[in-house]
Structure formats: C-alpha cells, structure tokens
Scaffold this motif. Structure first.
Motif, PDB file in Angstrom:
ATOM      1  N   UNK A  84       6.876  10.625  -2.133  1.00 41.38           N
ATOM      2  CA  UNK A  84       7.737  10.340  -3.256  1.00 41.38           C
ATOM      3  C   UNK A  84       8.116   9.002  -3.497  1.00 41.38           C
ATOM      4  N   UNK A  85       9.135   8.799  -4.429  1.00 46.93           N
ATOM      5  CA  UNK A  85       9.522   7.232  -4.681  1.00 46.93           C
ATOM      6  C   UNK A  85       9.818   6.383  -3.508  1.00 46.93           C
ATOM      7  N   UNK A  86      10.537   6.968  -2.672  1.00 42.18           N
ATOM      8  CA  UNK A  86      10.997   6.176  -1.470  1.00 42.18           C
ATOM      9  C   UNK A  86       9.659   5.809  -0.576  1.00 42.18           C
ATOM     10  N   UNK A  87       8.588   6.527  -0.602  1.00 46.84           N
ATOM     11  CA  UNK A  87       7.345   6.086   0.097  1.00 46.84           C
ATOM     12  C   UNK A  87       6.818   4.787  -0.990  1.00 46.84           C
ATOM     13  N   UNK A  88       6.824   5.044  -2.309  1.00 50.69           N
ATOM     14  CA  UNK A  88       6.141   4.200  -3.165  1.00 50.69           C
ATOM     15  C   UNK A  88       6.747   2.832  -3.097  1.00 50.69           C
ATOM     16  N   UNK A  89       8.138   2.704  -2.984  1.00 50.18           N
ATOM     17  CA  UNK A  89       8.948   1.541  -2.987  1.00 50.18           C
ATOM     18  C   UNK A  89       8.540   0.891  -1.418  1.00 50.18           C
ATOM     19  N   UNK A  90       8.495   1.587  -0.696  1.00 57.54           N
ATOM     20  CA  UNK A  90       8.123   1.037   0.677  1.00 57.54           C
ATOM     21  C   UNK A  90       7.062   0.489   0.655  1.00 57.54           C
ATOM     22  N   UNK A  91       6.180   0.964   0.348  1.00 57.25           N
ATOM     23  CA  UNK A  91       4.442   0.364  -0.022  1.00 57.25           C
ATOM     24  C   UNK A  91       4.539  -0.870  -0.919  1.00 57.25           C
ATOM     25  N   UNK A  92       5.432  -0.848  -2.039  1.00 56.28           N
ATOM     26  CA  UNK A  92       5.510  -2.048  -3.119  1.00 56.28           C
ATOM     27  C   UNK A  92       6.246  -3.132  -2.082  1.00 56.28           C
ATOM     28  N   UNK A  93       7.251  -2.769  -1.324  1.00 57.63           N
ATOM     29  CA  UNK A  93       7.863  -3.789  -0.356  1.00 57.63           C
ATOM     30  C   UNK A  93       7.048  -4.314   0.539  1.00 57.63           C
ATOM     31  N   UNK A  94       6.068  -3.443   1.212  1.00 58.00           N
ATOM     32  CA  UNK A  94       5.321  -3.916   2.187  1.00 58.00           C
ATOM     33  C   UNK A  94       4.290  -4.977   1.425  1.00 58.00           C
ATOM     34  N   UNK A  95       3.791  -4.918   0.330  1.00 55.90           N
ATOM     35  CA  UNK A  95       2.952  -5.765  -0.187  1.00 55.90           C
ATOM     36  C   UNK A  95       3.669  -6.896  -0.536  1.00 55.90           C
TER      37      UNK A  95
END
Length: 105
Positions: free
Chosen positions: A77-88
């Motif tokens: 979901x959007x939370x997972x996408x945001x988490x992965x963006x933040x990880x990058x």
C-alpha cells in the motif's frame, strides 16, 4: 512467498529506493546550483558517474528495506511505498558514509 513474489518485492524496493535517492539528488543539485553560481559552474562540479552510483546505492537501500518488510506484493500500500522511498533517501546517506569510512582505513 514464492520466488516470483520475492523478486517482485525486491524490484519494487529497488525502484522506490532509486526514486527516493533521485529526490535527494534533486535537492543536492539545487544546493550545487546555488553554490556554483550558475549553470557553467554547476556543469563543472557535476560528476555523472557519482550521480549514477548514488542512485544505485539508493536502489540497494530500497531492496534491503524491502527484505526487512517481507510483505506480500499483493498487500503493498502507500505506506509501504513511502517507507521504501524513505529508505532510498536516508539509507543512501548511511551506506555512503559507511563506504567513505571503510575506504579511509
């Protein structure tokens, strides 16, 4: 999860991590432009190979983060996408600092 699920999750992590790093690069380019005093100074200071390596590091950080999440690709979901963006975005700082420290020794 099947192997295809893991590959999908890793690919998503890499793409999001690379995009997160691109966001960081854009901010860095703005700062470089301000410090260089225009386009000519910025062109002289920009190193394309360093830019490419930085984006690859962001992709690596995103892939590592996706392994830690171990969520099924159908449940992203959007939370997972945001988490992965933040990880990058943030993970690249950590990996680059670690690489610089290791290369100094």
């Amino acid at each position: 999860m099947t192997a295809i699920d893991w590959v999908s999750l890793l690919a998503l992590g890499m793409l999001c991590g690379a995009l997160g790093q691109v966001i960081r690069v854009v901010a860095g380019l703005k700062k470089l432009s301000d410090e260089a005093g225009g386009m000519d100074g910025m062109r002289a200071a920009l190193v394309p190979s360093q830019l490419a390596i930085s984006i690859l590091i962001g992709a690596t950080a995103g892939a590592l983060a996706s392994l830690g999440l171990s969520v099924h690709p159908s449940k992203v979901d959007e939370l997972i996408i945001t988490t992965l963006l933040g990880a990058g975005y943030a993970g690249a700082d950590f990996i680059e600092a670690f690489m610089k420290k290791a290369s100094v020794k």
